[in-house]
Design a protein around this motif. Structure first.
Motif, PDB file in Angstrom:
ATOM      1  N   SER A 121      17.891  65.716 111.458  1.00  0.00           N
ATOM      2  CA  SER A 121      17.208  66.388 110.348  1.00  0.00           C
ATOM      3  C   SER A 121      17.651  67.842 110.241  1.00  0.00           C
ATOM      4  N   ASP A 122      17.328  68.460 109.101  1.00  0.00           N
ATOM      5  CA  ASP A 122      17.630  69.880 108.925  1.00  0.00           C
ATOM      6  C   ASP A 122      16.939  70.718 109.991  1.00  0.00           C
ATOM      7  N   GLU A 139      26.976  73.771 110.105  1.00  0.00           N
ATOM      8  CA  GLU A 139      25.728  73.001 110.193  1.00  0.00           C
ATOM      9  C   GLU A 139      25.990  71.503 110.121  1.00  0.00           C
ATOM     10  N   ARG A 158      25.161  68.702 112.898  1.00  0.00           N
ATOM     11  CA  ARG A 158      24.439  67.489 112.506  1.00  0.00           C
ATOM     12  C   ARG A 158      25.157  66.239 113.026  1.00  0.00           C
ATOM     13  N   LYS A 199      27.568  76.047 105.931  1.00  0.00           N
ATOM     14  CA  LYS A 199      27.455  74.625 105.610  1.00  0.00           C
ATOM     15  C   LYS A 199      28.367  73.787 106.496  1.00  0.00           C
TER      16      LYS A 199
END
Length: 444
Positions: A103-104, A143, A147, A140
């Motif tokens: 999840s974020d 991240e 992830r 981005k």
């Protein structure tokens, strides 16, 4: 018994460590990183619908830059890195298909806890963007990278949580820890065999022809390097070279022979030069370095006459090993017949069965056989120099302490989990279309 499988060890042991501050600091200080963060999306490998980019491949290779300095290790390292990246991509695609996506909030937690992005022990948004900007990554991109690693970890946790040990498995494995052996280890080395072998010219030539890969010459490079204090002068040399104009005042390096004469940064820059990108500029301390790939020397095979002595050494060595192995087989036969061979031996008393691995290359299956069998003679097994034959005179057992049983249980379960994960990756590979771009890989 479950043996330790190293092929995908980085997946289960260290994959999430890539997301830690230690990794990021390594990435930042590893030297020139523009190749790592270039916008190129060309695929070194297409894995199903996924893509392992040249950037991914080069970033991972940098982690093993010290090993890449050894020409004998380079090919092995490159193969292992590529294998690990393919395994990671396979696992990530599987994680996504099973909805094991980080999840974020989880991504943010990892990033905020990274010391690389903290000031005074607290996360700093400005430092985060500044550090990423220095290596050409956007928030981005970074991240999504985090992830991916977290998602793979979720899948691995799910898979390993289903691994268990039966009582029989635990019993058999604990026997290796609780069984004590007494006996002798017979040592057979080259000193125990007659070495009068002298290969003929024909034998040397035949060995060379059958084993040419042993005498393969790696691709070579001739690199010119200019070292300047003045930035404008360095840029002038760089631009002239880009325009096809050569300049004086360079130092010539012939690679890989001259790698030892280069600094770490200079070596990495030289390795990155290709026929498509012949010119490079970087900074080392107060100096500006301009590099130019003058010539690429194709890989090939050393001339027979040039390596004849090396061929002779290898042939004599192989013949010696063959004679030593034959002698070891003879020692094992004599011991089974109840005779005492005239070779050196070491006695051991009440020694845990697993400790035999400390001196001889005995795999887990053979350890189990030594523990459970009523036979007395085992081997021969390879040693660091020669072979060893085990003669067991007595077997006894010791009672394991509760904490020892618990530790053994954890180790055995971990090994079984590792074996299962290796098999799972192999299954994914067999059922996924994988296409390697060898041309692009060669320039990586």
């Amino acid at each position: 018994m479950y043996s330790i499988l190293h092929r995908y060890k980085s997946i289960t042991v260290a994959i999430i460590a890539l997301a830690t501050g230690g990794f990021f600091l390594w990435l930042f200080f590893a030297g020139s990183v523009r190749d790592i963060t270039s916008p190129s999306k060309r695929c070194v490998v297409e894995v199903g619908s996924g893509c392992i980019t040249l950037k991914d491949y080069r970033r991972e290779l940098l982690r093993f830059s010290e090993l890449l300095k050894n020409p004998r290790m380079e090919e092995l390292v490159r193969e292992q890195v590529l294998s690990n990246l393919i395994a990671q991509e396979l696992l990530y695609q599987r994680a996504k298909s099973l909805s094991f996506i980080a999840s974020d909030e989880e991504v943010v937690e990892v990033i905020k806890s990274d010391p690389s992005f903290q000031e005074g022990g607290l996360f700093s948004s400005s430092k985060y963007r500044e550090v990423l900007s220095r290596i050409g990554m956007t928030p981005k991109e970074y991240e999504e990278y985090i992830r991916k690693l977290l998602s793979i970890q979720k899948l691995l946790s799910f898979l390993t949580n289903g691994v268990y040990l039966t009582e029989k498995e635990l019993e058999i494995n604990l026997l290796a820890d609780s069984t004590l052996l007494s006996g002798s280890l017979y040592l057979i080395t080259s000193a125990d065999v007659s070495q009068k072998y002298k290969p003929t010219e024909q034998e040397l030539l035949e060995y060379y022809q059958k084993n040419k890969e042993l005498f393969k010459r790696p691709e070579g490079k001739v690199v010119w390097v200019w070292r300047e204090k003045n930035k404008e002068k360095a840029l002038s040399i760089y631009n002239n070279l880009k325009a096809g104009k050569e300049a004086e005042g360079y130092q010539e390096y012939k690679l890989p022979e001259d790698f030892q004469k280069m600094s770490g940064l200079l070596e990495k820059e030289a390795q990155r030069l290709t026929p498509q990108e012949r010119v490079s500029i970087t900074k080392e301390g107060e100096d500006y370095l301009v590099l130019y790939l003058k010539q690429v020397i194709p890989a090939g095979y050393e001339d027979f006459e040039k390596v004849k002595e090396k061929v002779k050494e290898k042939l004599v060595e192989e013949k010696s090993l063959s004679l030593v192995e034959q002698k070891a087989q003879e020692v094992a036969r004599l011991l089974k017949e109840g005779k005492k061979p005239e070779v050196r031996f070491l006695n051991f008393s009440d020694t845990p069965a697993l400790q035999l691995n400390a001196v001889a290359n005995i795999d887990q299956k053979d350890i189990a056989r030594i523990v459970l069998s009523q036979d007395r003679v085992f081997g021969p097994y390879p040693l660091r120099q020669g072979y060893g034959v085990v003669l067991v005179e007595k077997r006894s057992k010791r009672e394991l302490k509760p904490e020892e049983k618990e530790e053994a249980f954890k180790d055995i379960l971990s090994l079984k989990s590792q074996a299962m994960l290796n098999q799972y990756v192999e299954y994914l590979k067999k059922n996924t279309k994988i296409r390697i771009n060898k041309e692009l890989l060669g320039g990586g």
